[in-house]
Write a protein that holds these residues in place. Structure first.
Motif, PDB file in Angstrom:
ATOM      1  N   ALA A 143       4.345   9.809  10.935  1.00 24.06           N
ATOM      2  CA  ALA A 143       4.480   9.504   9.511  1.00 24.06           C
ATOM      3  C   ALA A 143       4.968   8.077   9.278  1.00 24.06           C
ATOM      4  O   ALA A 143       4.640   7.457   8.261  1.00 24.06           O
ATOM      5  N   ARG A 144       5.722   7.543  10.208  1.00 20.37           N
ATOM      6  CA  ARG A 144       6.187   6.153  10.063  1.00 20.37           C
ATOM      7  C   ARG A 144       5.015   5.170  10.158  1.00 20.37           C
ATOM      8  O   ARG A 144       4.987   4.153   9.459  1.00 20.37           O
ATOM      9  N   ALA A 145       4.057   5.487  11.022  1.00 26.48           N
ATOM     10  CA  ALA A 145       2.865   4.646  11.113  1.00 26.48           C
ATOM     11  C   ALA A 145       2.062   4.718   9.820  1.00 26.48           C
ATOM     12  O   ALA A 145       1.499   3.719   9.357  1.00 26.48           O
ATOM     13  N   VAL A 146       2.018   5.893   9.213  1.00 21.84           N
ATOM     14  CA  VAL A 146       1.341   6.047   7.927  1.00 21.84           C
ATOM     15  C   VAL A 146       2.034   5.211   6.862  1.00 21.84           C
ATOM     16  O   VAL A 146       1.378   4.493   6.084  1.00 21.84           O
ATOM     17  N   ALA A 147       3.360   5.282   6.811  1.00 21.65           N
ATOM     18  CA  ALA A 147       4.108   4.509   5.816  1.00 21.65           C
ATOM     19  C   ALA A 147       3.861   3.021   5.988  1.00 21.65           C
ATOM     20  O   ALA A 147       3.675   2.290   5.000  1.00 21.65           O
ATOM     21  N   ARG A 148       3.839   2.545   7.230  1.00 20.92           N
ATOM     22  CA  ARG A 148       3.561   1.127   7.477  1.00 20.92           C
ATOM     23  C   ARG A 148       2.150   0.754   7.022  1.00 20.92           C
ATOM     24  O   ARG A 148       1.927  -0.311   6.437  1.00 20.92           O
ATOM     25  N   THR A 149       1.203   1.640   7.277  1.00 23.56           N
ATOM     26  CA  THR A 149      -0.182   1.365   6.903  1.00 23.56           C
ATOM     27  C   THR A 149      -0.331   1.304   5.393  1.00 23.56           C
ATOM     28  O   THR A 149      -1.080   0.467   4.861  1.00 23.56           O
TER      29      THR A 149
ATOM     30  N   SER B 246      -0.170  -4.663   0.514  1.00 24.59           N
ATOM     31  CA  SER B 246       0.007  -6.104   0.646  1.00 24.59           C
ATOM     32  C   SER B 246      -1.333  -6.824   0.801  1.00 24.59           C
ATOM     33  O   SER B 246      -1.535  -7.905   0.250  1.00 24.59           O
ATOM     34  N   PHE B 247      -2.244  -6.219   1.533  1.00 23.84           N
ATOM     35  CA  PHE B 247      -3.554  -6.830   1.783  1.00 23.84           C
ATOM     36  C   PHE B 247      -4.398  -6.892   0.511  1.00 23.84           C
ATOM     37  O   PHE B 247      -5.161  -7.817   0.291  1.00 23.84           O
TER      38      PHE B 247
ATOM     39  N   GLY C  41      -3.712  16.981 -18.408  1.00 25.92           N
ATOM     40  CA  GLY C  41      -3.617  15.786 -19.243  1.00 25.92           C
ATOM     41  C   GLY C  41      -2.450  14.906 -18.881  1.00 25.92           C
ATOM     42  O   GLY C  41      -2.570  13.679 -18.808  1.00 25.92           O
ATOM     43  N   SER C  42      -1.303  15.495 -18.626  1.00 27.49           N
ATOM     44  CA  SER C  42      -0.131  14.719 -18.233  1.00 27.49           C
ATOM     45  C   SER C  42      -0.114  14.431 -16.731  1.00 27.49           C
ATOM     46  O   SER C  42       0.636  13.567 -16.267  1.00 27.49           O
ATOM     47  N   PHE C  43      -0.957  15.143 -15.978  1.00 23.44           N
ATOM     48  CA  PHE C  43      -1.029  14.930 -14.529  1.00 23.44           C
ATOM     49  C   PHE C  43      -1.585  13.543 -14.197  1.00 23.44           C
ATOM     50  O   PHE C  43      -1.089  12.871 -13.289  1.00 23.44           O
ATOM     51  N   VAL C  44      -2.607  13.103 -14.926  1.00 23.64           N
ATOM     52  CA  VAL C  44      -3.283  11.843 -14.579  1.00 23.64           C
ATOM     53  C   VAL C  44      -2.333  10.642 -14.623  1.00 23.64           C
ATOM     54  O   VAL C  44      -2.244   9.898 -13.638  1.00 23.64           O
ATOM     55  N   PRO C  45      -1.608  10.400 -15.713  1.00 24.15           N
ATOM     56  CA  PRO C  45      -0.697   9.254 -15.688  1.00 24.15           C
ATOM     57  C   PRO C  45       0.412   9.398 -14.645  1.00 24.15           C
ATOM     58  O   PRO C  45       0.820   8.409 -14.029  1.00 24.15           O
ATOM     59  N   ALA C  46       0.892  10.639 -14.441  1.00 21.77           N
ATOM     60  CA  ALA C  46       1.921  10.849 -13.419  1.00 21.77           C
ATOM     61  C   ALA C  46       1.364  10.561 -12.023  1.00 21.77           C
ATOM     62  O   ALA C  46       2.070  10.036 -11.156  1.00 21.77           O
ATOM     63  N   PHE C  47       0.104  10.890 -11.807  1.00 22.93           N
ATOM     64  CA  PHE C  47      -0.550  10.631 -10.523  1.00 22.93           C
ATOM     65  C   PHE C  47      -0.684   9.129 -10.276  1.00 22.93           C
ATOM     66  O   PHE C  47      -0.359   8.632  -9.193  1.00 22.93           O
ATOM     67  N   LEU C  48      -1.127   8.390 -11.279  1.00 20.58           N
ATOM     68  CA  LEU C  48      -1.246   6.937 -11.133  1.00 20.58           C
ATOM     69  C   LEU C  48       0.122   6.304 -10.876  1.00 20.58           C
ATOM     70  O   LEU C  48       0.256   5.396 -10.040  1.00 20.58           O
ATOM     71  N   ASP C  49       1.137   6.777 -11.586  1.00 15.48           N
ATOM     72  CA  ASP C  49       2.492   6.261 -11.366  1.00 15.48           C
ATOM     73  C   ASP C  49       2.959   6.522  -9.937  1.00 15.48           C
ATOM     74  O   ASP C  49       3.607   5.671  -9.311  1.00 15.48           O
ATOM     75  N   ALA C  50       2.635   7.710  -9.411  1.00 13.87           N
ATOM     76  CA  ALA C  50       3.074   8.052  -8.053  1.00 13.87           C
ATOM     77  C   ALA C  50       2.362   7.193  -7.009  1.00 13.87           C
ATOM     78  O   ALA C  50       2.976   6.753  -6.039  1.00 13.87           O
ATOM     79  N   LEU C  51       1.074   6.945  -7.204  1.00 16.29           N
ATOM     80  CA  LEU C  51       0.356   6.058  -6.290  1.00 16.29           C
ATOM     81  C   LEU C  51       1.022   4.686  -6.230  1.00 16.29           C
ATOM     82  O   LEU C  51       1.119   4.066  -5.177  1.00 16.29           O
ATOM     83  N   TYR C  52       1.479   4.239  -7.367  1.00 13.75           N
ATOM     84  CA  TYR C  52       2.121   2.931  -7.475  1.00 13.75           C
ATOM     85  C   TYR C  52       3.529   2.931  -6.861  1.00 13.75           C
ATOM     86  O   TYR C  52       3.932   1.961  -6.218  1.00 13.75           O
ATOM     87  N   ALA C  53       4.252   4.022  -7.037  1.00 10.45           N
ATOM     88  CA  ALA C  53       5.690   3.995  -6.780  1.00 10.45           C
ATOM     89  C   ALA C  53       6.139   4.645  -5.477  1.00 10.45           C
ATOM     90  O   ALA C  53       7.266   4.406  -5.034  1.00 10.45           O
ATOM     91  N   LEU C  54       5.329   5.480  -4.851  1.00 16.30           N
ATOM     92  CA  LEU C  54       5.787   6.163  -3.641  1.00 16.30           C
ATOM     93  C   LEU C  54       6.254   5.150  -2.597  1.00 16.30           C
ATOM     94  O   LEU C  54       5.550   4.198  -2.262  1.00 16.30           O
ATOM     95  N   SER C  55       7.445   5.369  -2.070  1.00 15.51           N
ATOM     96  CA  SER C  55       8.043   4.447  -1.114  1.00 15.51           C
ATOM     97  C   SER C  55       7.745   4.878   0.314  1.00 15.51           C
ATOM     98  O   SER C  55       7.264   5.994   0.571  1.00 15.51           O
ATOM     99  N   ALA C  56       8.065   3.988   1.256  1.00 14.57           N
ATOM    100  CA  ALA C  56       7.922   4.336   2.668  1.00 14.57           C
ATOM    101  C   ALA C  56       8.754   5.566   3.013  1.00 14.57           C
ATOM    102  O   ALA C  56       8.302   6.458   3.746  1.00 14.57           O
ATOM    103  N   ASP C  57       9.973   5.645   2.486  1.00 13.17           N
ATOM    104  CA  ASP C  57      10.819   6.814   2.751  1.00 13.17           C
ATOM    105  C   ASP C  57      10.194   8.082   2.189  1.00 13.17           C
ATOM    106  O   ASP C  57      10.275   9.150   2.817  1.00 13.17           O
ATOM    107  N   ASP C  58       9.593   7.999   0.989  1.00 13.91           N
ATOM    108  CA  ASP C  58       8.914   9.160   0.403  1.00 13.91           C
ATOM    109  C   ASP C  58       7.788   9.634   1.308  1.00 13.91           C
ATOM    110  O   ASP C  58       7.587  10.845   1.507  1.00 13.91           O
ATOM    111  N   ILE C  59       7.038   8.687   1.841  1.00 13.71           N
ATOM    112  CA  ILE C  59       5.902   9.028   2.698  1.00 13.71           C
ATOM    113  C   ILE C  59       6.375   9.645   4.001  1.00 13.71           C
ATOM    114  O   ILE C  59       5.843  10.673   4.449  1.00 13.71           O
ATOM    115  N   ILE C  60       7.383   9.077   4.604  1.00 11.21           N
ATOM    116  CA  ILE C  60       7.904   9.604   5.879  1.00 11.21           C
ATOM    117  C   ILE C  60       8.447  11.020   5.677  1.00 11.21           C
ATOM    118  O   ILE C  60       8.233  11.913   6.498  1.00 11.21           O
TER     119      ILE C  60
END
Length: 257
Positions: free
Chosen positions: A9-15, A21-22, A232-251
């Motif tokens: 999972a750490r490799a996933v977070a780095r990726t 960044s890319f 209806g409320s899922f879509v904006p929450a989903f976009l926000d999560a794509l933007y905000a999920l941290s490396a710690d969240d992913i791990i």
């Protein structure tokens, strides 16, 4: 013989952080229903979408892209020509490209086109179990058969559903993140295919790139479900999560088997 693919999972977070960044440019020949949502999904991650299918522009757009998505959801003669030209340019420039055979089960011409495109060896093919049976055969919904099919097609095979399954040659991985609400939003799978293309541009290891895309997408879905009262409320929450999920969240949240 299929063997489990072990990705940390750490490799996933780095990726994920490297992809953000890319900021890869992903040219999407996709269906008209999916264009807006796909663009917003890519932008939320930090990727750069383009969508034209105009025949006099397709060459320039693909040449300036880092990856290509081919989605068969909306088919007409101009799109068929644009698809052919775009794949030729992607292959000439060694760009990763992803095939999404949307609604391949609905018509014989679409099925024939999808099979032709599989023969051009996409970097990855993303499909649901129903679609896979129409272009890869009846056994394609069986995870261990996917490794045989991956070797024969030369493509990474990504079968998505309640459990996402990735086959690359003999390697098999399962990702178990996501939310049932993802099935209630149009173009969710189409947008995922574009995300896979972007990750393939950012990471040379196909297995790691695709698993990272699946984990991020699925985790964003599960996070959005906790904040939404319905589609209806899922879509904006989903976009926000794509933007905000941290490396710690992913791990902490990645469910890879």
């Amino acid at each position: 013989m299929a063997k489990p693919l072990h990705i940390d999972a750490r490799a996933v977070a780095r990726t994920v952080e490297e992809a953000r960044s890319f900021r890869p440019s992903v040219h999407c020949i996709t269906n008209t229903v999916a264009q807006n949502f796909t663009a917003n999904v890519l932008l939320a991650i930090g990727m750069r979408p383009s969508m034209t299918v105009a025949l006099d522009e397709i060459s320039g757009f693909v040449k300036s892209a880092d990856a290509l998505l081919i989605n068969l959801g909306t088919m007409d003669e101009d799109r068929r020509t644009a698809i052919d030209d775009a794949i030729a340019i992607a292959q000439e420039r060694n760009l990763p490209w992803v095939l999404d055979p949307t609604f391949v089960e609905k018509s014989e011409p679409r099925q024939n086109l999808a099979k032709q495109l599989v023969g051009r060896k996409p970097t990855a093919l993303r499909f649901n179990p129903g679609e896979g049976q129409y272009i890869l055969g009846a056994h394609s919904s069986e995870p261990h058969a996917l490794t045989v099919l991956s070797r024969s097609t030369g493509s990474a095979l990504v079968m998505t559903g309640a459990e996402d399954v990735l086959a690359v040659d003999d390697d098999l991985a399962r990702v178990r993140n996501g939310s049932p609400l993802m099935d209630r939003v149009t173009a969710m799978g189409c947008a995922l295919s574009a995300v896979v293309a972007g990750f393939l541009a950012a990471e040379n290891d196909r297995q790691l790139a695709i698993v990272s895309a699946l984990v991020l997408y699925g985790l964003a879905g599960s996070e959005a479900e906790t904040r939404a009262s319905g589609p209806g409320s899922f879509v904006p929450a989903f976009l926000d999560a794509l933007y905000a999920l941290s490396a710690d969240d992913i791990i902490a949240g990645a469910r890879i088997a």
